[in-house]
Scaffold this motif. Sequence first.
Motif, PDB file in Angstrom:
ATOM      1  N   LEU A   1      32.365  32.295  83.742  1.00  0.00           N
ATOM      2  CA  LEU A   1      33.266  33.011  84.808  1.00  0.00           C
ATOM      3  C   LEU A   1      32.609  32.070  86.206  1.00  0.00           C
ATOM      4  N   VAL A   2      33.596  31.681  87.039  1.00  0.00           N
ATOM      5  CA  VAL A   2      33.112  31.305  88.193  1.00  0.00           C
ATOM      6  C   VAL A   2      33.509  32.293  89.447  1.00  0.00           C
ATOM      7  N   HIS A   3      32.479  33.018  89.812  1.00  0.00           N
ATOM      8  CA  HIS A   3      32.601  33.999  90.726  1.00  0.00           C
ATOM      9  C   HIS A   3      33.175  33.692  91.918  1.00  0.00           C
TER      10      HIS A   3
ATOM     11  N   ASP B   1      24.389  39.321  76.631  1.00  0.00           N
ATOM     12  CA  ASP B   1      25.753  39.706  77.110  1.00  0.00           C
ATOM     13  C   ASP B   1      26.964  38.601  76.769  1.00  0.00           C
ATOM     14  N   GLN B   2      26.453  37.503  76.251  1.00  0.00           N
ATOM     15  CA  GLN B   2      27.429  36.420  75.796  1.00  0.00           C
ATOM     16  C   GLN B   2      28.093  35.999  77.129  1.00  0.00           C
ATOM     17  N   LYS B   3      27.580  35.912  78.248  1.00  0.00           N
ATOM     18  CA  LYS B   3      28.223  35.318  79.627  1.00  0.00           C
ATOM     19  C   LYS B   3      27.450  34.279  80.084  1.00  0.00           C
ATOM     20  N   ILE B   4      28.135  33.276  80.618  1.00  0.00           N
ATOM     21  CA  ILE B   4      27.805  32.160  81.148  1.00  0.00           C
ATOM     22  C   ILE B   4      28.478  32.199  82.904  1.00  0.00           C
ATOM     23  N   SER B   5      27.423  32.156  83.681  1.00  0.00           N
ATOM     24  CA  SER B   5      27.898  32.046  85.178  1.00  0.00           C
ATOM     25  C   SER B   5      28.165  30.464  85.500  1.00  0.00           C
ATOM     26  N   LEU B   6      29.243  30.229  86.149  1.00  0.00           N
ATOM     27  CA  LEU B   6      29.242  29.022  86.421  1.00  0.00           C
ATOM     28  C   LEU B   6      29.752  28.880  88.077  1.00  0.00           C
TER      29      LEU B   6
END
Length: 135
Positions: free
Chosen positions: A36-38, A71-76
């Motif tokens: 996800l790109v916030h 949580d299996q999340k990647i921050s981009l």
Amino acid sequence: MEGMMRYRIGDIVEGTVTGIQPYGAFVQLDQTTQGLVHISECRSAYIKQVQDELKVGQKIQVMILDIDEYDQKISLSQRSIQDLQDIKDADFTEKHTFESTYHVYWTNQHLNIGFETISKHLNQSLQEALVKLRQ
């Protein structure tokens, strides 16, 4: 999870925007990994809507900011890449001058007072701080 393991924080990778929400854009990095790109990481300036910057199907370069394996999340971030490019493009030796700044930080480590309240040693601390400021 295996797909996440091949990425590291700080990597710059290409992905495809697969979805847009008010809070950011989902980017597919490979067949099994999405991040996800916030909205705040789209660019260094304010944007009202993610759709103003990104479109579904668009290929973009992003930097991996964080990997949360639990949580299996990647921050981009797309902004970080733009900021890096701005720094590389700038000729700091000619366009900018930097002043050297000397900071003095005062602590009470040398007092060896442990966890006693500061009020018990306030006068001593103030006196030492005033002496250091006058130097």
